[in-house]
Design an enzyme around this catalytic site. Structure first.
Site, PDB file in Angstrom:
ATOM      1  N   CYS A  76      10.883  -7.844   1.134  1.00  0.00           N
ATOM      2  CA  CYS A  76      12.174  -8.440   0.761  1.00  0.00           C
ATOM      3  C   CYS A  76      12.106  -9.006  -0.643  1.00  0.00           C
ATOM      4  O   CYS A  76      11.039  -9.115  -1.227  1.00  0.00           O
ATOM      5  CB  CYS A  76      12.534  -9.573   1.716  1.00  0.00           C
ATOM      6  SG  CYS A  76      12.568  -9.058   3.437  1.00  0.00           S
ATOM      7  N   GLY A  96      14.137  -4.240  -1.039  1.00  0.00           N
ATOM      8  CA  GLY A  96      14.775  -4.198   0.277  1.00  0.00           C
ATOM      9  C   GLY A  96      16.165  -3.628   0.162  1.00  0.00           C
ATOM     10  O   GLY A  96      16.940  -4.034  -0.697  1.00  0.00           O
ATOM     11  N   ASN A 101      10.930 -14.263   1.840  1.00  0.00           N
ATOM     12  CA  ASN A 101      10.177 -13.010   1.677  1.00  0.00           C
ATOM     13  C   ASN A 101       8.789 -13.233   2.247  1.00  0.00           C
ATOM     14  O   ASN A 101       8.126 -14.198   1.873  1.00  0.00           O
ATOM     15  CB  ASN A 101      10.091 -12.621   0.196  1.00  0.00           C
ATOM     16  CG  ASN A 101       9.166 -11.433  -0.055  1.00  0.00           C
ATOM     17  OD1 ASN A 101       8.572 -11.323  -1.123  1.00  0.00           O
ATOM     18  ND2 ASN A 101       9.021 -10.535   0.894  1.00  0.00           N
ATOM     19  N   GLY A 102       8.375 -12.337   3.129  1.00  0.00           N
ATOM     20  CA  GLY A 102       7.047 -12.470   3.736  1.00  0.00           C
ATOM     21  C   GLY A 102       7.145 -12.296   5.231  1.00  0.00           C
ATOM     22  O   GLY A 102       8.164 -11.830   5.750  1.00  0.00           O
ATOM     23  N   CYS A 125      -1.140 -10.276  -2.602  1.00  0.00           N
ATOM     24  CA  CYS A 125      -1.067  -8.924  -2.035  1.00  0.00           C
ATOM     25  C   CYS A 125      -1.308  -7.890  -3.129  1.00  0.00           C
ATOM     26  O   CYS A 125      -0.506  -7.750  -4.052  1.00  0.00           O
ATOM     27  CB  CYS A 125       0.322  -8.705  -1.443  1.00  0.00           C
ATOM     28  SG  CYS A 125       0.633  -6.993  -0.992  1.00  0.00           S
ATOM     29  N   TYR A 133       2.288  -0.592  -5.327  1.00  0.00           N
ATOM     30  CA  TYR A 133       3.544   0.074  -5.002  1.00  0.00           C
ATOM     31  C   TYR A 133       4.790  -0.794  -5.058  1.00  0.00           C
ATOM     32  O   TYR A 133       5.813  -0.388  -5.593  1.00  0.00           O
ATOM     33  CB  TYR A 133       3.448   0.668  -3.587  1.00  0.00           C
ATOM     34  CG  TYR A 133       4.769   1.147  -3.030  1.00  0.00           C
ATOM     35  CD1 TYR A 133       5.313   2.364  -3.438  1.00  0.00           C
ATOM     36  CD2 TYR A 133       5.482   0.374  -2.117  1.00  0.00           C
ATOM     37  CE1 TYR A 133       6.536   2.793  -2.932  1.00  0.00           C
ATOM     38  CE2 TYR A 133       6.704   0.814  -1.613  1.00  0.00           C
ATOM     39  CZ  TYR A 133       7.219   2.021  -2.025  1.00  0.00           C
ATOM     40  OH  TYR A 133       8.425   2.449  -1.539  1.00  0.00           O
ATOM     41  N   CYS A 142      -0.294  -4.149   7.850  1.00  0.00           N
ATOM     42  CA  CYS A 142      -0.080  -5.408   7.131  1.00  0.00           C
ATOM     43  C   CYS A 142       0.688  -6.351   8.048  1.00  0.00           C
ATOM     44  O   CYS A 142       1.658  -5.946   8.679  1.00  0.00           O
ATOM     45  CB  CYS A 142       0.745  -5.155   5.878  1.00  0.00           C
ATOM     46  SG  CYS A 142       1.206  -6.679   5.043  1.00  0.00           S
ATOM     47  N   CYS A 149      -5.472 -10.239  -1.404  1.00  0.00           N
ATOM     48  CA  CYS A 149      -5.506  -9.697  -0.053  1.00  0.00           C
ATOM     49  C   CYS A 149      -5.595  -8.182  -0.222  1.00  0.00           C
ATOM     50  O   CYS A 149      -4.830  -7.587  -0.987  1.00  0.00           O
ATOM     51  CB  CYS A 149      -4.229 -10.038   0.716  1.00  0.00           C
ATOM     52  SG  CYS A 149      -4.177  -9.182   2.322  1.00  0.00           S
ATOM     53  N   CYS A 152      -4.963  -4.217   4.143  1.00  0.00           N
ATOM     54  CA  CYS A 152      -4.512  -2.902   4.618  1.00  0.00           C
ATOM     55  C   CYS A 152      -5.507  -1.809   4.235  1.00  0.00           C
ATOM     56  O   CYS A 152      -5.497  -0.728   4.819  1.00  0.00           O
ATOM     57  CB  CYS A 152      -3.116  -2.581   4.105  1.00  0.00           C
ATOM     58  SG  CYS A 152      -2.922  -2.835   2.353  1.00  0.00           S
TER      59      CYS A 152
HETATM   60 FE1  SF4 Z   1      -0.606  -6.643   0.830  1.00  0.00          FE
HETATM   61 FE2  SF4 Z   1      -2.062  -4.993   2.274  1.00  0.00          FE
HETATM   62 FE3  SF4 Z   1      -2.559  -7.617   2.309  1.00  0.00          FE
HETATM   63 FE4  SF4 Z   1      -0.340  -6.653   3.415  1.00  0.00          FE
HETATM   64  S1  SF4 Z   1      -2.434  -6.272   4.091  1.00  0.00           S
HETATM   65  S2  SF4 Z   1      -0.519  -8.448   2.097  1.00  0.00           S
HETATM   66  S3  SF4 Z   1       0.147  -4.951   2.057  1.00  0.00           S
HETATM   67  S4  SF4 Z   1      -2.769  -6.198   0.569  1.00  0.00           S
HETATM   68 MG    MG Z   2       6.236   7.057  -3.971  1.00  0.00          MG
END
Ligand code: SF4
Ligand code: MG
Length: 448
Positions: A1, A27, A101-102, A236, A242, A382, A433, A436
């Site tokens: 978002c 979003g 957002n989150g 993140c 992306y 995630c 983080c 994923c």
């Molecule tokens: Fe970002 Fe991946 Fe961590 Fe989710 S798990 S916050 S997409 S780095």
């Molecule tokens: Mg693409």
């Protein structure tokens, strides 16, 4: 978002509209604005795109000089009208409105408990829990109520909020989702998920809202408090891979430079003899440019993109995603014919995009197609606000790289290494983080 808030001494609805528009990539399911005119908050929100919802007429229904906005893509809670934001409520007879957002990892538990206490929720989103807790804890000090709430909610939240004559923003102690603050020459303040709205509306100074920071803006100026000053930041990394725009500089990392450097590094990690480098536009383009510049192999446009469609991923069902990819990208036969092609994309999630594209590029005459991905394989879901719900949908969680290569029909396939991606950020690995990619969750999602 995406979220935005503006505190001004002039009308804000148009500026909120411009700003929210430049967060549209975050979003596309619904959008909303709420503006306070000194007496009353007025809210307009609906399913759909910012541009379609907010005509001049609708914006005229939002007089006032303080306002917040939200664009949604669903993680917790389905894609329905009743889940649109901002959310508005009352505490001690005063209006309170927030946009989030989150994603909270403990919202289910909190909801169940609150429901047992007799609370009836109007939405199925985690954000309502936050609004409710702040309202419940508010006695006469809104900061105290926010701090108490921050002590209970866990996970990812970047929030803008309006209460009385204040614009308030706060960010979780890990700083998972971005949040930036800008101040204009006339003292106008803008808080948003990314810097694009700040630059479009015009600010002379900007900075990140820090992890764990609470910012209050009112007639006395800008105040900053901390819920917790211990630095446990985990930004993140997927925002840079992306999610954020190329022009986003968030927590001191520019996503365009990051993406381009990932392409350079990947070209050294996984070189291949080829005639042309192409990208899967738009998210693969900086990576492809980096790959091309580093190798000296020419960059070309080999896929024509329909610019009038949204981001394919941000569509709820699988079937819709498949058709979206076809409508969105069409191979350019005149460029591809007889050529050995390197295709660079930012990520492989389900594998839908690459499988479909490679097949159609070969039909269009490409001699060889080598897939290069400027992020490591996405193997884990995630829980912090990006929609990668379960492992069974993640191709890299179920197949080896060689199996994926076969499935998508590529002549070769390579992903950037984790170390390579971190190197591209020019930062220490601990500040991100990366769950994923490696399953190392900074906040334990076991509660889900
Ligand atoms: Fe970002 Fe991946 Fe961590 Fe989710 S798990 S916050 S997409 S780095
Ligand atoms: Mg693409």
């Amino acid at each position: 978002c995406g979220v935005i808030g503006i505190y001004s001494n002039k009308e804000v609805s148009k500026k909120l509209f411009y700003g929210l528009n430049s967060l549209q990539h975050r979003g596309q399911e619904s959008a909303g604005l709420c503006v306070f005119d000194g007496e009353k908050m007025r809210l307009e929100k609906s399913m759909g795109l910012v541009y379609d919802i907010f005509s001049e007429e609708v914006l005229n229904r939002l007089p006032g000089t303080i306002g917040i906005g939200h664009v949604r893509y669903s993680t917790a809670g389905g894609s329905f009208e009743y889940n649109t934001q901002p959310l508005i409520g009352f505490t001690k007879g005063k209006e309170i409105c927030l946009a989030h957002n989150g994603n909270l990892i403990n919202h289910q538990i909190l909801k169940t408990r609150l429901e047992e206490d007799g609370m009836m929720f109007q939405t199925t989103i985690d954000s309502e829990v936050i609004l409710f807790l702040i309202s419940r804890y508010y006695k006469d000090d809104i900061i105290e109520a926010i701090k108490k709430t921050m002590g209970i909610i866990q996970g990812a939240y970047s929030i803008v909020m309006m209460f009385e004559d204040k614009l308030i923003a706060f960010r979780d102690p890990n700083g998972f989702r971005p949040l930036v603050l800008g101040v204009g020459e006339d003292g106008e303040c803008i808080i948003a998920s990314e810097n694009a709205p700040l630059e479009i509306i015009g600010v002379s100074e900007k900075r990140d809202v820090e992890p764990g920071e609470i910012i209050v803006i009112d007639k006395n100026g800008i105040k900053s408090k901390f819920y917790e000053s211990k630095d446990k930041r985990h930004h993140c990394i997927f925002e840079y891979v992306y999610f954020a725009r190329d022009d986003a500089t968030l927590d001191d990392i520019n996503s365009y430079n990051f993406r381009r450097r990932c392409g350079e590094i990947l070209s050294r990690e996984a070189p291949v003899e080829a005639d042309l480098i192409i990208s899967v536009p738009d998210s693969g383009t900086p990576g492809a440019i980096g790959y091309a510049q580093e190798t000296g192999i020419p960059f070309a446009e080999g896929l024509v993109k329909n610019r009038y469609m949204g981001r394919t991923f941000i569509k709820p069902t699988n079937e819709e995603r498949e058709i979206s990819v076809k409508m969105k990208l069409n191979p350019l036969g005149t460029v591809l014919k007889g050529k050995r092609i390197v295709v660079v994309d930012d990520s492989i999630v389900r594998g839908t995009t690459s499988a479909n594209l490679i097949k159609r590029m070969k039909e269009a005459g490409a001699k060889e197609v080598h897939m290069r991905i400027v992020s490591p394989p996405v193997e884990y879901p995630c829980y912090y606000g990006i929609d990668t719900p379960s492992r069974k949908n993640l191709i890299a969680a179920n197949y080896s790289i060689e199996e994926i290569r076969k499935k998508i029909g590529a002549d070769s396939l390579a992903f950037i290494s984790m170390d390579g991606m971190i190197e591209a950020s020019l930062k220490e690995k601990d500040i991100f983080c990366k769950a994923c990619f490696n399953g190392d969750y900074p906040v334990d999602p076991i509660l889900i």
